[in-house]
Enzyme design. Structure first.
Site, PDB file in Angstrom:
ATOM      1  NE  ARG A   1      19.102  11.191   3.800  1.00 43.33           N
ATOM      2  CZ  ARG A   1      19.131  11.033   2.479  1.00 43.33           C
ATOM      3  NH1 ARG A   1      20.276  10.987   1.833  1.00 43.33           N
ATOM      4  NH2 ARG A   1      18.013  10.920   1.797  1.00 43.33           N
TER       5      ARG A   1
ATOM      6  CG  HIS B   1      21.655  15.227   0.842  1.00 41.70           C
ATOM      7  ND1 HIS B   1      22.799  14.738   1.401  1.00 41.70           N
ATOM      8  CD2 HIS B   1      21.998  16.376   0.181  1.00 41.70           C
ATOM      9  CE1 HIS B   1      23.812  15.553   1.091  1.00 41.70           C
ATOM     10  NE2 HIS B   1      23.339  16.549   0.362  1.00 41.70           N
TER      11      HIS B   1
ATOM     12  CE1 TYR C   1      16.240   9.212  -1.349  1.00 43.64           C
ATOM     13  CE2 TYR C   1      15.709  11.175  -2.626  1.00 43.64           C
ATOM     14  CZ  TYR C   1      16.263  10.591  -1.510  1.00 43.64           C
ATOM     15  OH  TYR C   1      16.835  11.370  -0.539  1.00 43.64           O
TER      16      TYR C   1
END
Lengths: 339, 378
Positions: free
Chosen positions: B271, B275, B284
């Site tokens: 990815r 998100h 993160y």
């Protein structure tokens, strides 16, 4: 007319519908070879075979989700939950999916699925097997909630639930399966959303459903001996609720008591009270009373269970309160007024 | 076919994921590559390019405040088209929220797509759902659910339904590796195995579930290996290799159609974006990580493959880009000008027919003065 048990009436409804329509199948735990945890599906495996009476692994969110997927192909699944207590394992599938897929897809998908099984307390089954969860499902737009109290209603309503193009939460009374009653022969249906006056009377209306309806009728019988004439209204379908039949009764009797098996807070009874006061304000001669389970997870010990469950004396006391009559004599069972 | 006593075939579980295309786009020696006709090969390229261009534009619209929400697929496009290509139109697909390419491949237009994001009067789902939650029954594409994993048992149910209805259609269900931690994944795998459901369970393992990395999601060596316990083949495939995904999908579809049951496919991809538009992955994860994966870009690998087949030219690419961009810009403009769904539609589709209590509420609502919308679109 035949005399059938509530269980046999449900069985007959499923069998007749499955004979009529090949797209209907029954799925759940123990529905086939075991003939149903409560024997509602007795003989159905032998009649319809393993493709249409499907035993599943023990996983509610599995077979409830599977039923939803099958409904999307145009099949009409009947999903049996061993008890509605276990539906909580599948709540995401029922509330987030079955109830909403028609709307979320802009009407592209219909959801002709029936989720059925027993609800309510059946006697000493404890906190995780005794819940009356109709309030929860009735609060979700997109679900219909049906709760028959007699064998005739059980058959007629289940047939209509199966034919309905929307998801139906069909809650059977766990303590009603053995109850006998007259059931019309053949394809006699009961429409969803229509209440029924189960006993006519003039002094007070009791609204109740499922197992509690039978307790309310007993209370009405006792009160009749004291010359108090009680009318008992059975909504039969919790949602959509037939308010009009209830209002008509209250306009006649001017008094109302709502009796339900579940806890009081935010329950179906609270909704009925709200509607009756709004529609019958000028007809009411007393504040509406409610009788319901106390807000405690169901205990196991029989004496404790009896203490928190609505019963005939508590219903009688509530009726007497709305009639401004003195309560029963002190030597009878102590009453607890539930707010 | 799983015969008694035979081990379940798990391809690529311990090794590198199964791959056919080398980074330079050539076919690895010794691999059995599916034949993709030239016209289809180009159509697949155009499709992946369309997802890339649409994503880029929609994310910009979101940043400008013109869309409430968006989700990118950047770097995962091969999983969409590799899954969709081997299906026929009577098969079904249960997407998660990161497979717009499957919709496009099956005929969902850019116009449908953009209108859904706007929730306007021509939105196929009538302004009911969050952006990116498409639904296209006419393409056998099922409504997308926000809670992850709920679509997996449903896809198994649909496959079982096809079997009950004596059709040889299959269902394909997508989910991320995050969803494999849900109970719904496990019950669905079990049901699929027990009932030999003609279902392909397709895990897009893109490494991150919002901020949770794959190694915090499972202690298994892979996702594919989980198939072993449920009695079905599990295949680990390079998720950025369109040809390899098509190959394993074709096998899985053939098995399902022949009554041999389900397959779990784990497509290993990454990815590259957040998100969703609400997420900032720099908080993160190491920014070098997405950079590394840019080198394994699925669109670029397919481009090289087409080049090796002498199908790709810069002119053709420019032509596709221009066509897509023009169509897209026209749809965006039109979508912004279209009105919102009419208030009286609000009560439609809650049930098949309007029950009395909703009739009452509708009449009450319609008798009130209408509030003015804050602004035209969003």
């Amino acid at each position: 007319m035949a005399r059938l048990s509530y269980r046999e009436a449900l069985n007959q409804a499923m069998c007749e519908e499955m004979e009529r329509d090949d797209s209907i199948f029954l799925m759940g735990e123990e529905v086939g070879h075991y003939q149903g945890a409560y024997k509602v599906s007795q003989g159905m495996l032998q009649k319809f075979g393993e493709k249409r009476v499907i035993d599943t692994p023990i996983a509610e969110c599995g077979f409830v989700g599977v039923g939803i997927g099958a409904a999307m192909t145009g099949l009409r699944p009947i999903i049996e939950l061993m008890t509605w207590n276990f539906s909580l394992v599948a709540i995401d599938q029922i509330v987030n999916n079955a109830a909403k897929i028609r709307l979320m897809s802009g009407g592209q998908f219909k959801m002709p699925v029936v989720f059925r099984g027993p609800g309510g307390a059946a006697g000493q089954l404890g906190a995780q097997h005794s819940q009356a969860l109709e309030y929860m499902y009735a609060n979700v737009p997109g679900l219909k909630v049906v709760m028959p109290s007699t064998p005739a209603d059980a058959k007629g309503l289940l047939k209509m639930a199966i034919r309905d193009d929307d998801p139906v939460i069909f809650i059977e009374g766990e303590r009603l399966y053995g109850v006998q009653g007259e059931v019309p022969d053949g394809d006699v249906v009961v429409p969803l959303g229509k209440a029924d006056v189960k006993r006519e009377g003039t002094d007070c209306t009791i609204v109740s459903w499922s197992k509690m309806l039978t307790v309310a009728l007993e209370a009405a019988e006792v009160l009749a001996k004291e010359n108090i004439s009680v009318e008992v209204v059975d909504p039969r379908t919790i949602k959509p609720l037939d308010g009009e039949t209830i209002y008509q009764s209250v306009r006649k009797t001017n008094r109302c008591v709502v009796v339900e098996e579940g806890h009081g807070f935010s329950n179906v009874g609270a909704e009925i009270v709200a509607r009756v006061q709004r529609n019958c304000f000028d007809d009411l001669d007393a504040p509406i009373e409610r009788v319901h389970r106390m807000e405690i997870p169901m205990p196991y010990a029989a004496n404790l269970e009896a203490m928190i469950t609505p019963d005939v004396p508590r219903i009688i006391a509530a009726v007497k309160r709305v009639m401004y009559l003195p309560e029963s004599k002190p030597e009878s069972k102590p009453q607890s007024k539930v707010e | 076919m799983l015969a008694k006593g035979q081990p379940v075939p798990i391809a690529g579980t311990d090794d590198e994921p199964f791959s056919i295309l080398a980074d330079d786009g050539t076919i690895r020696p010794g691999t059995d590559a599916p034949e993709i006709p030239d016209e289809q090969a180009l159509k697949l390229y155009r499709g992946m390019l369309q997802v890339r261009l649409v994503d880029d534009r929609m994310m910009k619209l979101q940043r400008q405040g013109r869309l409430g929400f968006y989700m990118l697929s950047m770097g995962e496009e091969a999983t969409h088209f590799g899954g969709a290509y081997p299906l026929r139109m009577s098969d079904w697909c249960f997407p998660s929220y990161r497979e717009p390419g499957v919709f496009f491949w099956r005929g969902y237009s850019i116009k449908d797509y953009v209108n859904q994001l706007h929730g306007n009067i021509e939105d196929p789902v009538k302004g009911r759902q969050m952006p990116v939650h498409h639904s296209a029954n006419w393409l056998n594409m099922v409504s997308i659910s926000s809670p992850v994993g709920t679509q997996i048992p449903q896809a198994v149910g649909l496959a079982m339904g096809a079997k009950i209805s004596k059709k040889d259609d299959v269902s394909l269900v997508y989910f991320g590796e995050g969803a494999t931690s849900t109970g719904q994944f496990h019950v669905a795998m079990n049901f699929a195995g027990v009932f030999k459901a003609p279902c392909i369970l397709f895990c897009r393992n893109n490494g991150w579930a919002i901020s949770t990395p794959g190694n915090k999601q499972t202690a298994s060596k892979s996702i594919a290996i989980k198939a072993l316990a449920y009695g079905m083949p599990g295949i680990r495939v390079d998720g950025n290799d369109l040809l390899a995904i098509i190959a394993v999908m074709q096998d899985a579809v053939a098995r399902a159609r022949a009554g041999e049951g389900p397959t779990l496919i784990e497509a290993v991809t990454y990815r590259r974006g957040g998100h969703s538009s609400s997420d900032d992955p720099s908080a993160y994860r190491d920014p070098s990580e997405p950079k590394e994966w840019e080198a394994k870009d699925p669109l670029e690998r397919w481009r090289r493959h087409l080049e090796s087949r002498k199908l790709w030219t810069q002119e053709l690419h420019d032509k596709y880009s221009q066509e897509i961009t023009e169509e897209l810009m026209a749809c965006v403009k039109a979508a912004g000008e279209l009105g919102n769904p009419a208030p009286e539609t609000l009560f439609d589709d809650v049930f098949a027919e309007l029950p009395p209590h909703l009739e009452e509420q509708k009449a009450e609502m319609m008798s009130r003065p209408r509030p003015k919308p804050a602004h035209g679109g969003h």
